[in-house]
Write a protein that holds these residues in place. Sequence first.
Motif, PDB file in Angstrom:
ATOM      1  N   LEU A   1       0.807  -1.231  -0.039  1.00 34.33           N
ATOM      2  CA  LEU A   1       0.002  -0.059   0.033  1.00 34.33           C
ATOM      3  C   LEU A   1       0.958   1.257   0.152  1.00 34.33           C
ATOM      4  O   LEU A   1       0.573   2.275  -0.823  1.00 34.33           O
ATOM      5  N   VAL A   2       2.188   1.116   0.843  1.00 38.05           N
ATOM      6  CA  VAL A   2       2.879   2.247   0.903  1.00 38.05           C
ATOM      7  C   VAL A   2       3.655   2.474  -0.683  1.00 38.05           C
ATOM      8  O   VAL A   2       3.588   3.564  -1.186  1.00 38.05           O
TER       9      VAL A   2
ATOM     10  N   THR B   1       3.742   5.429  -6.029  1.00 38.79           N
ATOM     11  CA  THR B   1       3.517   5.367  -7.598  1.00 38.79           C
ATOM     12  C   THR B   1       2.854   6.727  -8.107  1.00 38.79           C
ATOM     13  O   THR B   1       2.732   7.132  -9.030  1.00 38.79           O
ATOM     14  N   LEU B   2       1.698   6.931  -6.863  1.00 37.72           N
ATOM     15  CA  LEU B   2       1.104   8.224  -7.104  1.00 37.72           C
ATOM     16  C   LEU B   2       1.829   9.620  -6.828  1.00 37.72           C
ATOM     17  O   LEU B   2       1.076  10.682  -6.844  1.00 37.72           O
ATOM     18  N   GLY B   3       3.016   9.383  -6.356  1.00 35.07           N
ATOM     19  CA  GLY B   3       3.697  10.652  -5.800  1.00 35.07           C
ATOM     20  C   GLY B   3       3.079  11.216  -4.561  1.00 35.07           C
ATOM     21  O   GLY B   3       3.367  12.450  -4.006  1.00 35.07           O
TER      22      GLY B   3
ATOM     23  N   ASP C   1      -9.994   4.899  -2.472  1.00 29.14           N
ATOM     24  CA  ASP C   1      -9.372   3.736  -3.356  1.00 29.14           C
ATOM     25  C   ASP C   1      -8.267   3.039  -2.476  1.00 29.14           C
ATOM     26  O   ASP C   1      -8.126   1.942  -2.491  1.00 29.14           O
ATOM     27  N   PHE C   2      -7.777   3.687  -1.437  1.00 26.15           N
ATOM     28  CA  PHE C   2      -7.023   3.161  -0.443  1.00 26.15           C
ATOM     29  C   PHE C   2      -7.933   2.014   0.270  1.00 26.15           C
ATOM     30  O   PHE C   2      -7.528   0.856   0.440  1.00 26.15           O
ATOM     31  N   GLU C   3      -9.224   2.420   0.693  1.00 26.27           N
ATOM     32  CA  GLU C   3     -10.034   1.342   1.497  1.00 26.27           C
ATOM     33  C   GLU C   3     -10.265   0.253   0.827  1.00 26.27           C
ATOM     34  O   GLU C   3     -10.232  -1.051   1.062  1.00 26.27           O
TER      35      GLU C   3
END
Length: 261
Positions: A61-62, A67-69, A103-105
């Motif tokens: 997840l990190v 990748t998204l900055g 999105d993270f969830e």
Amino acid sequence: MTSDTSDTDQTEPAGGHGEPFEEPEGLRELVEGARVVLWDFDGPVCRLFAGHAADRVAGELVDWLETLGLKELLTQEEQVHPDPQVLLGAVNRRRHRSDLVADFEERLTREELRAVPTAWPTEYAYPLIRTWSALGVGLAITTNNSPRAVNEYLEMRGLLDCFAPHIYGRTEALHLLKPDPYCLNRALSAMGVAPAEALMVGDTTSDLTAARRAGVPFLGYGHNERKAKILEEAGAETVVNSLEPVLRVLWEPAGPVADGA
């Protein structure tokens, strides 16, 4: 590895009836006073990430944030934290109600679902759940995990009938995760019981805090000395390192402790 007898095969406490055992202080009062039992999921019911390591999920997840900055949304300590729930909470605090949080969830939920087939049952949890259910005690799941993962696990293990429809897990309102008592209060309201008539079985200080805020008696489960000590130091009055004594209380009548027990 666990003992030679799998948890699904355990139908009674080890040693059977009649053998004296040292009953943890306050346990019988907690158990016998409960009309409803609210279970945390990951820990008391199973080790969700036993075969799908939580620290690896956290690392991935990190990496995705990087990748998204957006890796710098997390502190240095958070970037190496082994608990993906901690990362979710951190991202939510800094990007509240954003598409990023959603999105993270969802990514975390997918990882929890992937972990379900290799989750490790907590010893004595299955017979305890079945016994409480057979005795007419209401059961609910109150967890910070995804309810989709909980449903899938319980269905796979043949336990869904003991809990459904009372499964209260993570929602879009991430600020209401434990230690907020929101999921406990939802369960109490839906099941029509007063807080004092319920019992929370949990293995973290956030479970303990949520139970206190909801006014629900708390039974701590610490599968090792470190986890038990954390709960005790946080103020949990009754902590067990196995669910076997809880099952014994249900199966055995109260009586004087035998000499030497």
